[in-house]
Design an enzyme around this catalytic site. Structure first.
Site, PDB file in Angstrom:
ATOM      1  N   HIS A 132      -9.340   4.890   7.527  1.00  0.00           N
ATOM      2  CA  HIS A 132      -9.652   6.065   6.716  1.00  0.00           C
ATOM      3  C   HIS A 132     -11.115   6.026   6.254  1.00  0.00           C
ATOM      4  O   HIS A 132     -11.462   5.280   5.328  1.00  0.00           O
ATOM      5  CB  HIS A 132      -8.706   6.011   5.516  1.00  0.00           C
ATOM      6  N   TRP A 189      -1.490   6.936   6.799  1.00  0.00           N
ATOM      7  CA  TRP A 189      -1.128   7.659   5.572  1.00  0.00           C
ATOM      8  C   TRP A 189      -1.465   9.151   5.705  1.00  0.00           C
ATOM      9  O   TRP A 189      -0.796  10.012   5.149  1.00  0.00           O
ATOM     10  CB  TRP A 189      -1.868   7.025   4.381  1.00  0.00           C
ATOM     11  N   SER A 234     -10.961  13.372   3.565  1.00  0.00           N
ATOM     12  CA  SER A 234      -9.786  13.041   2.766  1.00  0.00           C
ATOM     13  C   SER A 234      -9.464  14.132   1.756  1.00  0.00           C
ATOM     14  O   SER A 234      -9.334  15.289   2.127  1.00  0.00           O
ATOM     15  CB  SER A 234     -10.006  11.676   2.113  1.00  0.00           C
ATOM     16  N   LYS A 252      -9.429  18.287   2.398  1.00  0.00           N
ATOM     17  CA  LYS A 252      -8.470  19.322   1.962  1.00  0.00           C
ATOM     18  C   LYS A 252      -9.247  20.454   1.269  1.00  0.00           C
ATOM     19  O   LYS A 252      -9.037  21.640   1.529  1.00  0.00           O
ATOM     20  CB  LYS A 252      -7.442  18.737   0.980  1.00  0.00           C
TER      21      LYS A 252
HETATM   22  C1  GTR Z   1      -5.254   9.025  -1.138  1.00  0.00           C
HETATM   23  C2  GTR Z   1      -4.398  10.254  -1.073  1.00  0.00           C
HETATM   24  C3  GTR Z   1      -4.748  11.070   0.122  1.00  0.00           C
HETATM   25  C4  GTR Z   1      -6.238  11.188   0.343  1.00  0.00           C
HETATM   26  C5  GTR Z   1      -7.031  10.002  -0.139  1.00  0.00           C
HETATM   27  C6  GTR Z   1      -8.505  10.215  -0.405  1.00  0.00           C
HETATM   28  O1  GTR Z   1      -4.932   8.172  -2.144  1.00  0.00           O
HETATM   29  O2  GTR Z   1      -3.067   9.839  -1.014  1.00  0.00           O
HETATM   30  O3  GTR Z   1      -4.120  12.331   0.046  1.00  0.00           O
HETATM   31  O4  GTR Z   1      -6.739  12.345  -0.185  1.00  0.00           O
HETATM   32  O5  GTR Z   1      -6.550   9.485  -1.311  1.00  0.00           O
HETATM   33  O6  GTR Z   1      -8.922  11.252  -0.874  1.00  0.00           O
HETATM   34  O7  GTR Z   1      -9.250   9.269  -0.186  1.00  0.00           O
END
Ligand code: GTR
Length: 432
Positions: free
Chosen positions: A398, A347, A256, A260
């Site tokens: 996720h 997402w 996540s 990045k």
């Molecule tokens: C979310 C965000 C994503 C992702 C995620 C995470 O809220 O919108 O870009 O990075 O968090 O890091 O779990």
């Protein structure tokens, strides 16, 4: 319709690419939500084609890296800091199959001036990160272990023991035993050690680099993702001092927002042998021009501090971004890059993540390496593309699951050389 500058062409009118500005890759219109195609990683900003590896290394790669710094993540300062390392604990773990090491790294602004007095920012103190490393017990100077390095969200204790804190989603522990038994070490630290994840630049590592009077990064200077990527490189420095670690096989990975950061770290620091992006989404490997799931507007509204301030100007104007995220993957080339998606993680835009991997491939091919060996996104029934730019998509949401980790290790075995470890079942699909 084709992807054109005006967005008004029809399929009958033109083949892909007609009407595109110079330096744009033609892609099917359905893959992007904005006109103009994708920036072509193999065309320089002035329109010069990148024809040889030398063109890439000497010209295009530095130009792309500078563009990501200027427009997306911000420039990471080059100044040195003073680093201290203190071993807090070193013990046998996992029934003797691993060595567990905890080390506290501290970072300070160097003292300046003829007399060595601290400079005007010295009062801002130091920053500390606790690095937890599991190494196979068999690792030695003569037989060093490759290591997965990944920051964690909730602390090293949660990596080892999981979390039963019911105020937040329950976290399982990472599959440390499985990775160690496959011959891999694992190193981690909590990302907040390097920069607390709030829009406040008075803490974390940023102040260690401020000019006198500065209290937050400038328009094109690093945000939190840059600080987390910097932290990954500092942990790499530390791991490279340990002769039980195979310095040529440290794999940077992350989930996540930390996916990045892992990809940005691998772009900045070519000492990382391989990069793994798990569900990294917007600002990771998902194409910004798709505007599917999290958009530039959404991410820079909620998390402005992750990027340089300049990135927010591209909200709703993604077609004007000088780069897109396939070029982040391209900056890893020719090192292996592995991209993992989850079917229900809309997402993060799983298809956009796949396309980010796919459109990096021409750079790998220019450098004599295999790109992504799939033109279509695989189904969750046959999720794995095992090429040097690798990809899988698994069912579910996720998360970075044990099954994801197993596929990362498969990819590392394949592309960095199988390491000695216990035989395990490597045949199962990604999942759970
Ligand atoms: C979310 C965000 C994503 C992702 C995620 C995470 O809220 O919108 O870009 O990075 O968090 O890091 O779990």
């Amino acid at each position: 319709m084709t992807s054109t500058d005006s967005g008004t062409g029809t399929g009958a009118e033109a083949e892909l690419g007609a009407g595109l500005p110079a330096g744009r890759l033609a892609v099917p219109e359905a893959e992007l939500s904005v006109p103009g195609g994708l920036p072509d990683p193999l065309v320089c900003a002035d329109g010069a084609p990148v024809r040889t590896p030398a063109d890439w290394w000497e010209r295009r790669r530095p130009e792309l890296l500078a563009a990501f710094e200027r427009h997306v993540y911000g420039r990471t300062p080059e100044g040195a800091v003073e680093v201290g390392a203190q071993v807090l604990a070193e013990d046998a773990a996992l029934d003797g199959r691993a060595t567990r090491v905890e080390t506290r790294l501290t970072f300070r602004r160097p003292a300046v001036g003829a007399a060595g007095a601290p400079d005007s920012q010295g009062s801002q103190g130091s920053v500390a990160a606790t690095v937890l490393t599991y190494l196979p017990a068999s690792a030695s100077a003569g037989s060093p272990a490759p290591v997965f390095l990944a920051l964690n969200f909730r602390g090293n204790d949660v990596v080892e023991n999981g979390s039963a804190d019911h105020t937040e989603p329950v976290q399982p522990p990472w599959p440390l035993a499985e990775l160690v038994d496959r011959g891999y070490g694992v190193a981690t630290a909590c990302y907040q050690d390097f920069d607390p994840d709030v829009d406040d630049f008075g803490n974390g590592v940023h102040p260690l680099f401020y000019a006198p009077g500065q209290n937050r990064p400038g328009e094109h200077e690093w945000g939190a993702l840059g600080a987390w990527a910097w932290g990954l490189s500092r942990i790499l420095d530390h791991l490279r001092e340990d002769r039980r670690v195979d310095a040529a096989r440290v794999i940077v990975a992350g989930h996540s927002r930390l996916g990045k950061a892992a990809m940005w770290a691998a772009a900045l620091d070519e000492r990382f042998a391989m990069a793994v992006s798990n569900n990294s989404g917007c600002g990771g490997v998902a194409l910004s021009r798709r505007r599917v799931g999290e958009t530039v507007e959404a991410i820079t509204s909620r998390f402005p501090h992750w990027f340089c301030p300049a990135f927010a100007a591209y909200a709703g104007r993604e077609e004007t971004l000088p780069v897109d995220q396939h070029e982040l993957v391209a900056l890893v080339a020719p090192r292996p890059a592995y991209v993992a998606s989850a079917e229900e993680d809309t997402w993060a835009d799983p298809y956009g993540e796949f396309l980010g991997a796919k459109y990096a491939s021409p750079v790998y091919e220019l450098l004599g390496a295999e790109g992504l060996a799939a033109t279509e996104q695989p189904s969750v029934d046959r999720p794995v593309v095992p090429s040097r730019v690798g990809y899988h998509i698994r069912p579910g949401g996720h998360a970075m699951t044990d099954g994801d980790w197993a596929r990362f290790a498969d990819a590392a075995d394949r592309h960095l050389g199988k390491v000695s470890g216990r035989p395990t079942d490597r045949s199962g699909p990604a999942g759970g």
